[in-house]
Write a protein that holds these residues in place. Structure first.
Motif, mmCIF file in Angstrom:
data_model
loop_
_atom_site.group_PDB
_atom_site.id
_atom_site.type_symbol
_atom_site.label_atom_id
_atom_site.label_comp_id
_atom_site.label_asym_id
_atom_site.label_seq_id
_atom_site.Cartn_x
_atom_site.Cartn_y
_atom_site.Cartn_z
ATOM 1 N N ARG A 316 0.827 -1.194 0.000
ATOM 2 C CA ARG A 316 0.000 0.000 0.000
ATOM 3 C C ARG A 316 0.869 1.255 0.000
ATOM 4 O O ARG A 316 2.060 1.217 0.295
ATOM 5 C CB ARG A 316 -0.893 0.028 1.250
ATOM 6 N N GLY A 317 0.236 2.384 -0.315
ATOM 7 C CA GLY A 317 0.940 3.663 -0.263
ATOM 8 C C GLY A 317 1.864 3.839 -1.448
ATOM 9 O O GLY A 317 1.643 3.301 -2.533
ATOM 10 N N THR A 318 2.916 4.602 -1.241
ATOM 11 C CA THR A 318 3.867 4.883 -2.304
ATOM 12 C C THR A 318 4.833 3.712 -2.465
ATOM 13 O O THR A 318 5.481 3.293 -1.503
ATOM 14 C CB THR A 318 4.657 6.164 -1.992
ATOM 15 N N VAL A 319 4.909 3.183 -3.674
ATOM 16 C CA VAL A 319 5.799 2.066 -3.985
ATOM 17 C C VAL A 319 6.949 2.600 -4.827
ATOM 18 O O VAL A 319 6.742 3.034 -5.967
ATOM 19 C CB VAL A 319 5.041 0.948 -4.733
ATOM 20 N N ALA A 320 8.140 2.604 -4.268
ATOM 21 C CA ALA A 320 9.317 3.138 -4.954
ATOM 22 C C ALA A 320 10.195 2.002 -5.455
ATOM 23 O O ALA A 320 10.286 0.939 -4.824
ATOM 24 C CB ALA A 320 10.119 4.046 -4.028
ATOM 25 N N THR A 321 10.855 2.238 -6.590
ATOM 26 C CA THR A 321 11.747 1.247 -7.193
ATOM 27 C C THR A 321 13.099 1.894 -7.455
ATOM 28 O O THR A 321 13.178 2.954 -8.095
ATOM 29 C CB THR A 321 11.168 0.715 -8.515
ATOM 30 N N ALA A 322 14.152 1.273 -6.960
ATOM 31 C CA ALA A 322 15.503 1.806 -7.112
ATOM 32 C C ALA A 322 16.063 1.469 -8.490
ATOM 33 O O ALA A 322 15.787 0.402 -9.051
ATOM 34 C CB ALA A 322 16.414 1.256 -6.025
ATOM 35 N N VAL A 323 16.884 2.373 -9.023
ATOM 36 C CA VAL A 323 17.552 2.196 -10.313
ATOM 37 C C VAL A 323 19.024 2.561 -10.137
ATOM 38 O O VAL A 323 19.351 3.640 -9.627
ATOM 39 C CB VAL A 323 16.918 3.077 -11.401
ATOM 40 N N THR A 324 19.918 1.651 -10.541
ATOM 41 C CA THR A 324 21.351 1.889 -10.431
ATOM 42 C C THR A 324 21.978 1.833 -11.822
ATOM 43 O O THR A 324 21.745 0.874 -12.575
ATOM 44 C CB THR A 324 22.020 0.837 -9.533
ATOM 45 N N LEU A 325 22.785 2.849 -12.156
ATOM 46 C CA LEU A 325 23.415 2.908 -13.475
ATOM 47 C C LEU A 325 24.683 2.056 -13.528
ATOM 48 O O LEU A 325 25.389 1.888 -12.526
ATOM 49 C CB LEU A 325 23.785 4.348 -13.827
ATOM 50 N N ASP A 326 24.948 1.552 -14.721
ATOM 51 C CA ASP A 326 26.175 0.805 -14.981
ATOM 52 C C ASP A 326 27.244 1.795 -15.422
ATOM 53 O O ASP A 326 27.559 1.923 -16.608
ATOM 54 C CB ASP A 326 25.923 -0.246 -16.063
ATOM 55 N N THR A 327 27.794 2.535 -14.463
ATOM 56 C CA THR A 327 28.818 3.530 -14.760
ATOM 57 C C THR A 327 29.706 3.684 -13.536
ATOM 58 O O THR A 327 29.459 3.068 -12.500
ATOM 59 C CB THR A 327 28.184 4.882 -15.152
ATOM 60 N N THR A 328 30.743 4.473 -13.652
ATOM 61 C CA THR A 328 31.681 4.702 -12.559
ATOM 62 C C THR A 328 31.784 6.194 -12.277
ATOM 63 O O THR A 328 31.307 7.027 -13.059
ATOM 64 C CB THR A 328 33.078 4.167 -12.912
ATOM 65 N N SER A 329 32.425 6.510 -11.157
ATOM 66 C CA SER A 329 32.674 7.912 -10.821
ATOM 67 C C SER A 329 34.018 8.014 -10.122
ATOM 68 O O SER A 329 34.235 7.367 -9.093
ATOM 69 C CB SER A 329 31.569 8.457 -9.925
#
Length: 454
Positions: A316-329
């Motif tokens: 229920r409520g706000t359902v968030a989904t994480a996204v991680t990039l395939d890159t470096t820093s």
């Protein structure tokens, strides 16, 4: 927006709800009277309200309590006289609904009656959220989900004038949950991705109309649905959708389509997007804001599609989904020493050489040479001509939050030391509690010596 729940949302927002922010009464609160004009006499209650089944306390915790307001614009003494009457009558509600009196007055009860009809002595400006004595409709012991009826509220002023409103009450609630998506990992910078919209009704009565809030967050909403509006203040990153024809029976699941399409960021290494759904005649969670305005999208409409999506975890409520990039820093730090009179000025600079942007979770840790006295350190202005140190202390170390530093940018922290002779300190970059894995290809340049010559 055309439904009763939406009209209620606008009325409450305009009035400024008593609990602060936007409050939506469960069941569509048109006619609730919250914040109604003080120059007219009225009584207000929800048009529709869903009741938890008898003895069941496992329902949603974020729904707004039942709310009744009444106001006598002609009263010369609006508070404390209790010369008005509020009559609550459930005679037409059938056997599924009864009344409950909640009394906390220390001067004796102001409400009396039966579980079918109650009369309360009230003042000229009544609000059940703040009154010490109040009356609520509740589900009767032998009631079944879907049963209900009409409860009538009559406000009688000192001169005998009566004002009446009605609430349709239903035993049971529609409870909407969205299927959670697994995190998206190793996503190419700037790539498109899709996310399904699968909705389940875990309540006791059918969902009759569905509302959604789709937020791109760190990602770009690429598909703009024709039956969703996009408020300008969110720059196209928030979609508010109304699907009045959607029906979901208790325990049933539907899939909406076309699927949500988003574009991953080019540099931000870790982000998220979110979805939220609610029954239209209930509205979103108590403290959720649904802004007005916005143009409809130019893409296909969002609707129920016959695509089975078995399994999954629903929330229920706000359902968030994480996204991680395939890159470096690649972050690096260096130290430059100059003289300032008899002192030594130390300029510590953090560089983000990219290509990814890990956000603001990094800290610079400066360990002065042994015996050094820090005469000046970085300061920040917290008010006009009012400064405080920018860096905290951890023993002998100075710990400075680097903050957001996009690729190609740098930030310098200046210290001035008094040191009688030569010495050597260090400066290093450390991961904070909210830091993102930078996948740093050259971790060795995260530290540097701070050499102070005599």
């Amino acid at each position: 927006m055309t439904t009763q729940a939406t009209q209620a949302t606008r009325a409450l927002r305009t009035a400024g709800a008593a609990l602060g922010g936007l409050l939506l009464l469960a069941g569509g609160a048109t006619g609730c009277g919250t914040g109604a004009s003080a120059d007219r006499t009225y009584v207000g209650a929800p048009d529709l309200f869903y009741l938890r089944p008898y003895g069941d306390k496992a329902g949603p915790k974020d729904r707004t309590p039942f709310h009744v307001t009444a106001h006598d614009a002609k009263s010369s003494d609006p508070y404390g006289t209790y010369g008005h009457r509020l009559t609550v009558d459930a005679s037409d509600a059938g056997g599924a609904v009864q009344l409950r009196i909640v009394g906390m007055s220390h001067s004796g009860p102001r409400c009396s009656g039966t579980d079918r009809r109650v009369v309360c002595r009230v003042d000229a400006d009544y609000d059940s959220w703040s009154a010490l004595d109040r009356v609520y409709p509740v589900a009767a012991k032998d009631s079944e989900p879907g049963e209900g009826g009409v409860v009538r509220f009559t406000f009688t002023t000192e001169d005998g004038t009566r004002h009446t409103t009605r609430t349709r009450v239903v035993v049971g609630e529609p409870v909407v949950r969205l299927r959670k998506s697994a995190p998206y990992e190793n996503v190419a910078p700037g790539a498109d991705l899709t996310a399904d919209l699968v909705v389940r009704n875990t309540g006791e009565v059918p969902v009759r109309g569905l509302g959604l809030k789709l937020s791109g967050g760190d990602l770009e909403l690429r598909r703009r649905y024709a039956n969703c509006r996009y408020p300008g203040q969110y720059h196209g990153q928030v979609a508010l959708c109304e699907l009045p024809d959607v029906r979901i029976e208790p325990g049933a699941t539907v899939t909406l389509g076309p699927a949500l399409r988003l574009r991953a960021p080019d540099t931000t290494m870790s982000g998220s997007f979110s979805r939220e759904a609610w029954p239209l005649d209930v509205g979103p969670g108590t403290y959720e804001t649904v802004p007005d305005g916005g143009e409809n999208g130019d893409g296909p409409p969002l609707e129920v599609v016959n695509v089975p999506r078995p399994g999954g975890t629903f929330a229920r409520g706000t359902v968030a989904t994480a996204v991680t990039l395939d890159t470096t820093s690649d972050f690096r730090v260096d130290a430059v020493r100059t003289r300032v009179g008899k002192g030594r000025a130390i300029h510590l600079t953090v560089h983000d050489d990219g290509p990814g942007d890990p956000g603001s979770g990094l800290r610079l840790v400066f360990t002065p040479p042994p015996g050094a006295v820090v005469r000046e350190q970085p300061m920040e202005e917290i008010d006009e001509d009012d400064f405080q140190p920018l860096c905290g202390r951890d023993g002998a170390d100075y710990v400075c939050e680097v903050g957001g530093l996009p690729p190609g940018k740098s930030r310098t922290f200046d210290f001035t030391l008094d040191l009688p002779g030569a010495g050597e300190g260090t400066v290093a970059l450390k991961e904070g509690e909210a830091a993102v894995d930078r996948r740093d290809p050259r971790p060795g340049n995260d530290t540097a010596k701070v050499v102070v010559a005599p």
